[in-house]
Design a protein around this motif. Structure first.
Motif, PDB file in Angstrom:
ATOM      1  N   ARG A   1      -5.864  -9.325 -17.373  1.00 59.83           N
ATOM      2  CA  ARG A   1      -4.581  -9.992 -17.276  1.00 59.83           C
ATOM      3  C   ARG A   1      -4.692 -11.353 -16.573  1.00 59.83           C
ATOM      4  O   ARG A   1      -3.689 -11.972 -16.251  1.00 59.83           O
ATOM      5  CB  ARG A   1      -3.599  -9.079 -16.553  1.00 59.83           C
ATOM      6  CG  ARG A   1      -3.173  -7.950 -17.492  1.00 59.83           C
ATOM      7  CD  ARG A   1      -2.909  -6.631 -16.822  1.00 59.83           C
ATOM      8  NE  ARG A   1      -2.456  -5.665 -17.810  1.00 59.83           N
ATOM      9  CZ  ARG A   1      -3.271  -4.896 -18.544  1.00 59.83           C
ATOM     10  NH1 ARG A   1      -4.577  -4.958 -18.381  1.00 59.83           N
ATOM     11  NH2 ARG A   1      -2.778  -4.063 -19.439  1.00 59.83           N
TER      12      ARG A   1
ATOM     13  N   GLU B   1       1.879  -4.572 -17.516  1.00 57.79           N
ATOM     14  CA  GLU B   1       2.773  -3.566 -18.074  1.00 57.79           C
ATOM     15  C   GLU B   1       3.189  -2.620 -16.958  1.00 57.79           C
ATOM     16  O   GLU B   1       2.901  -2.864 -15.789  1.00 57.79           O
ATOM     17  CB  GLU B   1       2.029  -2.783 -19.166  1.00 57.79           C
ATOM     18  CG  GLU B   1       1.465  -3.653 -20.275  1.00 57.79           C
ATOM     19  CD  GLU B   1       0.521  -2.869 -21.157  1.00 57.79           C
ATOM     20  OE1 GLU B   1       1.009  -2.184 -22.073  1.00 57.79           O
ATOM     21  OE2 GLU B   1      -0.700  -2.920 -20.909  1.00 57.79           O
ATOM     22  N   SER B   2       3.788  -1.510 -17.328  1.00 62.44           N
ATOM     23  CA  SER B   2       4.141  -0.505 -16.335  1.00 62.44           C
ATOM     24  C   SER B   2       2.857   0.066 -15.739  1.00 62.44           C
ATOM     25  O   SER B   2       1.796   0.055 -16.375  1.00 62.44           O
ATOM     26  CB  SER B   2       4.961   0.619 -16.967  1.00 62.44           C
ATOM     27  OG  SER B   2       4.137   1.400 -17.823  1.00 62.44           O
ATOM     28  N   ARG B   3       2.955   0.573 -14.543  1.00 62.70           N
ATOM     29  CA  ARG B   3       1.786   1.171 -13.894  1.00 62.70           C
ATOM     30  C   ARG B   3       1.286   2.352 -14.719  1.00 62.70           C
ATOM     31  O   ARG B   3       0.083   2.577 -14.824  1.00 62.70           O
ATOM     32  CB  ARG B   3       2.127   1.592 -12.469  1.00 62.70           C
ATOM     33  CG  ARG B   3       0.848   1.951 -11.710  1.00 62.70           C
ATOM     34  CD  ARG B   3       1.045   1.985 -10.252  1.00 62.70           C
ATOM     35  NE  ARG B   3       0.796   0.675  -9.682  1.00 62.70           N
ATOM     36  CZ  ARG B   3       0.713   0.461  -8.382  1.00 62.70           C
ATOM     37  NH1 ARG B   3       0.867   1.436  -7.535  1.00 62.70           N
ATOM     38  NH2 ARG B   3       0.483  -0.746  -7.913  1.00 62.70           N
ATOM     39  N   GLU B   4       2.199   3.099 -15.319  1.00 59.08           N
ATOM     40  CA  GLU B   4       1.815   4.237 -16.156  1.00 59.08           C
ATOM     41  C   GLU B   4       0.959   3.785 -17.345  1.00 59.08           C
ATOM     42  O   GLU B   4      -0.081   4.362 -17.622  1.00 59.08           O
ATOM     43  CB  GLU B   4       3.063   4.974 -16.649  1.00 59.08           C
ATOM     44  CG  GLU B   4       2.748   6.152 -17.543  1.00 59.08           C
ATOM     45  CD  GLU B   4       4.007   6.824 -18.076  1.00 59.08           C
ATOM     46  OE1 GLU B   4       3.924   8.028 -18.362  1.00 59.08           O
ATOM     47  OE2 GLU B   4       5.040   6.153 -18.230  1.00 59.08           O
ATOM     48  N   ALA B   5       1.385   2.730 -18.022  1.00 61.41           N
ATOM     49  CA  ALA B   5       0.622   2.215 -19.174  1.00 61.41           C
ATOM     50  C   ALA B   5      -0.739   1.696 -18.734  1.00 61.41           C
ATOM     51  O   ALA B   5      -1.756   1.937 -19.411  1.00 61.41           O
ATOM     52  CB  ALA B   5       1.410   1.111 -19.870  1.00 61.41           C
TER      53      ALA B   5
ATOM     54  N   THR C   1      -2.394   2.650 -16.095  1.00 51.52           N
ATOM     55  CA  THR C   1      -3.208   3.796 -15.668  1.00 51.52           C
ATOM     56  C   THR C   1      -3.855   4.464 -16.878  1.00 51.52           C
ATOM     57  O   THR C   1      -5.015   4.886 -16.810  1.00 51.52           O
ATOM     58  CB  THR C   1      -2.361   4.795 -14.859  1.00 51.52           C
ATOM     59  OG1 THR C   1      -1.876   4.127 -13.687  1.00 51.52           O
ATOM     60  CG2 THR C   1      -3.185   6.004 -14.432  1.00 51.52           C
TER      61      THR C   1
ATOM     62  N   THR D   1      -2.728   8.298  -9.906  1.00 53.68           N
ATOM     63  CA  THR D   1      -2.380   7.212  -8.983  1.00 53.68           C
ATOM     64  C   THR D   1      -3.582   6.293  -8.736  1.00 53.68           C
ATOM     65  O   THR D   1      -3.702   5.694  -7.669  1.00 53.68           O
ATOM     66  CB  THR D   1      -1.873   7.804  -7.651  1.00 53.68           C
ATOM     67  OG1 THR D   1      -2.871   8.707  -7.141  1.00 53.68           O
ATOM     68  CG2 THR D   1      -0.556   8.540  -7.820  1.00 53.68           C
TER      69      THR D   1
ATOM     70  N   GLN E   1      -2.944   2.680  -7.448  1.00 49.47           N
ATOM     71  CA  GLN E   1      -2.446   2.733  -6.074  1.00 49.47           C
ATOM     72  C   GLN E   1      -3.548   3.170  -5.111  1.00 49.47           C
ATOM     73  O   GLN E   1      -3.680   2.616  -4.023  1.00 49.47           O
ATOM     74  CB  GLN E   1      -1.266   3.699  -5.996  1.00 49.47           C
ATOM     75  CG  GLN E   1      -0.668   3.821  -4.626  1.00 49.47           C
ATOM     76  CD  GLN E   1       0.507   4.786  -4.605  1.00 49.47           C
ATOM     77  OE1 GLN E   1       1.047   5.158  -5.631  1.00 49.47           O
ATOM     78  NE2 GLN E   1       0.895   5.191  -3.418  1.00 49.47           N
TER      79      GLN E   1
ATOM     80  N   GLY F   1       3.284 -10.169 -11.804  1.00 48.27           N
ATOM     81  CA  GLY F   1       2.783  -8.816 -12.002  1.00 48.27           C
ATOM     82  C   GLY F   1       1.532  -8.537 -11.200  1.00 48.27           C
ATOM     83  O   GLY F   1       1.220  -7.383 -10.920  1.00 48.27           O
TER      84      GLY F   1
ATOM     85  N   ASP G   1       2.401  -6.949  -7.760  1.00 53.65           N
ATOM     86  CA  ASP G   1       2.871  -5.577  -7.953  1.00 53.65           C
ATOM     87  C   ASP G   1       1.712  -4.643  -8.283  1.00 53.65           C
ATOM     88  O   ASP G   1       1.701  -3.490  -7.862  1.00 53.65           O
ATOM     89  CB  ASP G   1       3.920  -5.496  -9.057  1.00 53.65           C
ATOM     90  CG  ASP G   1       5.259  -6.059  -8.622  1.00 53.65           C
ATOM     91  OD1 ASP G   1       5.506  -6.160  -7.389  1.00 53.65           O
ATOM     92  OD2 ASP G   1       6.061  -6.403  -9.499  1.00 53.65           O
ATOM     93  N   PHE G   2       0.753  -5.120  -9.034  1.00 44.92           N
ATOM     94  CA  PHE G   2      -0.405  -4.314  -9.402  1.00 44.92           C
ATOM     95  C   PHE G   2      -1.104  -3.795  -8.149  1.00 44.92           C
ATOM     96  O   PHE G   2      -1.546  -2.640  -8.101  1.00 44.92           O
ATOM     97  CB  PHE G   2      -1.380  -5.135 -10.245  1.00 44.92           C
ATOM     98  CG  PHE G   2      -2.530  -4.345 -10.813  1.00 44.92           C
ATOM     99  CD1 PHE G   2      -2.476  -3.829 -12.091  1.00 44.92           C
ATOM    100  CD2 PHE G   2      -3.695  -4.132 -10.067  1.00 44.92           C
ATOM    101  CE1 PHE G   2      -3.531  -3.106 -12.620  1.00 44.92           C
ATOM    102  CE2 PHE G   2      -4.761  -3.416 -10.591  1.00 44.92           C
ATOM    103  CZ  PHE G   2      -4.676  -2.902 -11.869  1.00 44.92           C
TER     104      PHE G   2
END
Length: 139
Positions: free
Chosen positions: A47, A82-86, A88, A104, A107, A132, A135-136
């Motif tokens: 990214r 993207e979202s943390r879920e995506a 991950t 996680t 994190q 982003g 936040d990452f």
């Protein structure tokens, strides 16, 4: 001039990080932790521009810096945060059959990494990277 201590103690500091990240993630092995860290780094660097990635790497201890840039395809298409879920799910794609990254993982790596860097410098750098990035790396 003597060899800077950053280089002289690089292996020991790297292992200290791996043990810390292993314990943070409740993993059973520093080998598993290595793959998780490598994968989190790869997801993040996809990214960034090359310039941004080098600036980020320079904020890391020497062995983590090397891990961050190892096998970097600088011609790979840059992705958006993207979202943390995506992201991950993307973390788990590196050596998928041997990747035991936690739900996680991002994190976990962020928490451990922050204990081994200059957080003020790190947060300033993150504020200069694309939206982003900060936040990452939130623990």
């Amino acid at each position: 001039m003597p060899v800077p201590s950053e280089y002289g103690r690089a292996s020991a500091k790297f292992y200290d990080y791996l043990v810390d990240a292993r314990d943070t993630a409740n993993l059973w092995s520093t080998h598993v932790t290595y793959t998780m860290t490598q994968s989190v780094f790869q997801v993040f660097r996809r990214r960034l521009s090359t310039e941004e990635g080098i600036a980020f790497a320079n904020a890391l201890p020497i062995c983590l810096r090397a891990l961050f840039i190892t096998d970097w395809n600088i011609n790979e298409e840059k992705k958006k945060f993207e979202s943390r879920e995506a992201m991950t799910k993307e973390v788990r794609m590196l050596r998928a059959n041997h990747n035991f990254s936690t739900d996680t993982a991002i994190q976990d790596v962020a928490q451990a990494l922050r204990r081994h860097i200059d957080e003020l410098h790190f947060d300033k750098l993150l504020s200069e990277l694309p939206k982003g990035a900060a936040d990452f790396w939130k623990p």
